[in-house]
Design a protein around this motif. Structure first.
Motif, short mmCIF file in Angstrom:
data_model
loop_
_atom_site.label_atom_id
_atom_site.label_comp_id
_atom_site.label_asym_id
_atom_site.label_seq_id
_atom_site.Cartn_x
_atom_site.Cartn_y
_atom_site.Cartn_z
N SER A 12 -62.14 -23.33 -46.54
CA SER A 12 -61.17 -22.07 -46.48
C SER A 12 -60.44 -22.70 -45.09
CB SER A 12 -61.73 -21.04 -46.28
OG SER A 12 -60.93 -20.10 -46.17
N GLU A 13 -60.89 -22.88 -43.94
CA GLU A 13 -60.32 -23.08 -42.79
C GLU A 13 -59.55 -24.46 -42.89
OE1 GLU A 13 -63.19 -23.19 -39.74
OE2 GLU A 13 -63.36 -21.10 -39.51
N LYS A 14 -59.98 -25.35 -43.60
CA LYS A 14 -59.57 -26.58 -43.68
C LYS A 14 -58.30 -26.43 -44.58
CE LYS A 14 -63.17 -29.87 -43.34
NZ LYS A 14 -63.84 -30.83 -44.01
N PHE A 15 -58.37 -25.38 -45.63
CA PHE A 15 -57.29 -25.15 -46.60
C PHE A 15 -56.08 -24.43 -45.96
CE2 PHE A 15 -55.17 -22.44 -49.70
CZ PHE A 15 -54.69 -23.35 -50.52
N ASP A 16 -56.59 -23.29 -44.89
CA ASP A 16 -55.59 -22.65 -44.24
C ASP A 16 -54.92 -23.84 -43.21
OD1 ASP A 16 -56.28 -20.38 -45.47
OD2 ASP A 16 -57.59 -19.86 -43.88
N THR A 17 -55.61 -24.84 -42.88
CA THR A 17 -54.92 -25.65 -41.70
C THR A 17 -53.97 -26.39 -42.67
OG1 THR A 17 -56.90 -25.79 -40.33
CG2 THR A 17 -55.41 -27.56 -40.32
N MET A 18 -54.25 -26.87 -43.69
CA MET A 18 -53.43 -27.73 -44.31
C MET A 18 -52.14 -26.91 -44.98
SD MET A 18 -56.10 -29.71 -47.03
CE MET A 18 -54.58 -30.36 -47.76
N SER A 20 -51.11 -24.27 -43.31
CA SER A 20 -50.21 -24.36 -42.05
C SER A 20 -49.40 -25.43 -41.82
CB SER A 20 -51.01 -24.04 -40.92
OG SER A 20 -51.80 -22.65 -41.19
N LYS A 21 -49.97 -26.58 -42.14
CA LYS A 21 -49.40 -28.10 -41.94
C LYS A 21 -48.10 -28.25 -42.86
CE LYS A 21 -53.23 -30.59 -39.73
NZ LYS A 21 -54.11 -31.92 -39.84
N VAL A 22 -48.32 -27.58 -44.09
CA VAL A 22 -47.47 -27.80 -45.17
C VAL A 22 -46.63 -26.88 -44.61
CG1 VAL A 22 -47.22 -27.44 -47.58
CG2 VAL A 22 -49.07 -28.56 -46.87
N GLU A 23 -46.70 -25.71 -44.41
CA GLU A 23 -45.69 -24.77 -44.30
C GLU A 23 -44.82 -25.38 -43.03
OE1 GLU A 23 -47.51 -21.05 -43.42
OE2 GLU A 23 -47.50 -20.69 -45.36
N GLY A 24 -45.71 -25.87 -41.96
CA GLY A 24 -44.94 -26.76 -40.71
C GLY A 24 -43.94 -27.71 -41.23
N SER A 25 -44.76 -28.37 -42.25
CA SER A 25 -43.71 -29.79 -42.48
C SER A 25 -42.64 -29.25 -43.60
CB SER A 25 -44.68 -30.49 -43.67
OG SER A 25 -45.73 -30.92 -42.62
N TYR A 26 -42.75 -28.08 -44.28
CA TYR A 26 -41.82 -27.37 -44.94
C TYR A 26 -40.78 -26.92 -44.19
CZ TYR A 26 -39.37 -24.16 -47.99
OH TYR A 26 -38.23 -23.39 -48.53
N ASN A 27 -41.13 -26.13 -43.22
CA ASN A 27 -40.13 -25.62 -42.00
C ASN A 27 -39.45 -26.77 -41.38
OD1 ASN A 27 -40.93 -23.24 -42.68
ND2 ASN A 27 -42.48 -23.06 -41.17
N THR A 28 -40.19 -27.68 -40.90
CA THR A 28 -39.73 -28.84 -40.42
C THR A 28 -38.48 -29.92 -41.12
OG1 THR A 28 -41.56 -29.45 -39.13
CG2 THR A 28 -39.86 -31.15 -39.20
N ALA A 29 -38.93 -29.76 -42.80
CA ALA A 29 -37.94 -30.28 -43.56
C ALA A 29 -36.84 -29.58 -43.87
CB ALA A 29 -38.74 -30.48 -44.85
#
Length: 219
Positions: A12-18, A20-29
């Protein structure tokens, strides 16, 4: 069971991390997209300005080309005019040289005339032609009344010219000239050839013959 929960929590933590990364990537994109969109909005006017600049450059290039062509034509015209002027200058120089030569020739002639003594006046000498002898086959009977009148006039009044005789005998100039020439060639008259018009005088022997003829007639 604890092990499973831990594993699930870890996943679950890995999923949350992913996430977060996806959201970060989305925000970056999203930020990158917005930046790209902003850049596109900025690039559009720049492209329009570049298009206008290109048109201006093309217009300026065409104007410069036309100006250069016009200047080339003008230069050709100027060169042609200069060539014509050079030819005219050469003609003027040639004419001036010819005038200098003529002036030098005139000066030489004037110098020669100044140093040459004046010609001595020529004395005209009266040319006296030898008298033509009276032909023996000619007699007073062969002469006309006008011819006898001319001989008598010259015997009494002395030498006269053909115009003077013309006024007395009332003949034309040509007729009088032929008459005087005939009397001269037949040997009745003498002629002074040193002056014009000729002066005619009766020969002494003809004058004596007239006096002999007039003598018996008078008695």
């Amino acid at each position: 069971m604890l092990s499973f929960d831990r594993e699930l929590k870890r996943e679950s933590e890995k999923f949350d991390t992913m996430v977060s990364k996806v959201e970060g990537s989305y925000n970056t994109a999203d930020v990158s997209y917005r930046k790209a969109e902003s850049l596109e909005n900025k690039i559009g006017p720049i492209e329009e300005q570049l298009g206008s600049l290109n048109q201006s450059v093309e217009s300026m290039s065409q104007a410069i080309t036309e100006k250069l062509a016009e200047n080339t034509q003008n230069n050709t015209t100027v060169l042609s005019g200069l060539t014509g002027l050079e030819a005219k200058l050469k003609d003027i120089e040639t004419t001036q040289e010819a005038l200098r030569t003529k002036i030098a020739t005139f000066e030489e002639q004037i110098q020669k005339l100044a140093t040459t003594p004046p010609p001595q006046p020529q004395v005209q000498t009266e040319v006296v032609l030898p008298p033509i002898p009276i032909k023996r086959d000619k007699a007073l009977a062969a002469l006309t009344e006008t011819e006898i009148a001319v001989l008598e006039m010259l015997s009494k009044e002395g030498p006269k010219t053909a115009p003077e005789i013309k006024e007395r005998v009332h003949l034309s100039r040509e007729h009088t000239a032929r008459l005087m020439k005939k009397l001269y060639e037949d040997g009745y008259l003498e002629r002074e050839a040193g002056r014009i018009p000729f002066r005619y005088s009766i020969k002494k022997e003809m004058e004596a013959l007239l006096q002999k003829v007039e003598g018996p007639a008078a008695t």
